[in-house]
Design a protein around this motif. Sequence first.
Motif, short mmCIF file in Angstrom:
data_model
loop_
_atom_site.label_atom_id
_atom_site.label_comp_id
_atom_site.label_asym_id
_atom_site.label_seq_id
_atom_site.Cartn_x
_atom_site.Cartn_y
_atom_site.Cartn_z
N LEU A 47 21.30 97.05 -65.74
CA LEU A 47 22.57 97.11 -66.46
C LEU A 47 22.54 96.31 -67.76
O LEU A 47 23.56 96.20 -68.45
N GLY A 48 21.39 95.74 -68.08
CA GLY A 48 21.24 94.98 -69.32
C GLY A 48 21.13 95.88 -70.52
O GLY A 48 20.77 97.06 -70.42
N PRO A 49 21.44 95.37 -71.72
CA PRO A 49 21.45 96.21 -72.93
C PRO A 49 20.10 96.84 -73.25
O PRO A 49 20.05 97.97 -73.76
N GLY A 58 21.94 103.70 -66.48
CA GLY A 58 21.50 102.48 -65.82
C GLY A 58 20.75 102.66 -64.52
O GLY A 58 20.78 101.78 -63.66
N PHE A 59 20.05 103.79 -64.35
CA PHE A 59 19.27 104.03 -63.15
C PHE A 59 17.78 104.02 -63.48
O PHE A 59 17.38 104.43 -64.58
N VAL A 60 16.95 103.56 -62.54
CA VAL A 60 15.51 103.76 -62.64
C VAL A 60 15.17 105.06 -61.90
O VAL A 60 15.92 105.48 -61.01
#
Length: 246
Positions: A47-49, A58-60
């Motif tokens: 969730l980091g920039p 925001g998913f791997v």
Amino acid sequence: MAAGEGCPLKLYSYYLSTCAQRVRIALNLKGLRFEYKAVDLMKGEHLGPDFLKLNPVGFVPALVDGDIVIADSFAIIMYLEEKYPQHPLLPSDLYKRAINYQAANIVSSSIQPLQNLIVENYIEEKCGVEDKLSWVHMIIGKGFLALEKLLKDHAGKFATGDEIYLADLFLAPQLYRAIETFNVDMSKFPLLSRLYEEYRRYQHLKMQHQRSSLMLLLKPLPDAPSWICSVGREFWIIFNYFGAFR
């Protein structure tokens, strides 16, 4: 092939993510070198920039190939399949291809998103652990029943024949998680149970011919805890051939 710095392909991944495992399986089956970029979901790094620039949702996983950035395991695998045709992950028969797409989509659309970490944590927070486990078992059971029906007339040694294809890449991590993490009763799913045992048997057969590289195969990823080789030994063995944890 082993991951390393200086590779043109960079995979942003978390070692326990079944979505990321699918991609690592594909990369290794195709013999592609890649640099492993750990994204710690427990610390919120997804969730980091910096990571959100790669994948706004925001998913791997996320794959970087030069100037190209691709998120979503299905999209990544299809990209790899078209760019790197060695060891094809789809059969030449059009109908069997469609069965592979269907099986992969049942896992990636009807099972995993409904029992991923976000959903699990939310249900546990709002309703408690028992309700969370009931939800997970219901979602997995519904998906596994659909897979049983879909694959019954197409399975061979593996999901859609005697070769490893796209469906197996999605099934292997999901089966492991269902059985070993959530203790799902597999008595209702004889075909999937056989496939799971086939994956395991195949790994042991491969290991007997690769004794010298056994420790290399069992070596965890940089973001995996040090205890995982001993406590999770069977976890690594199951995925030796697929290369998910190389």
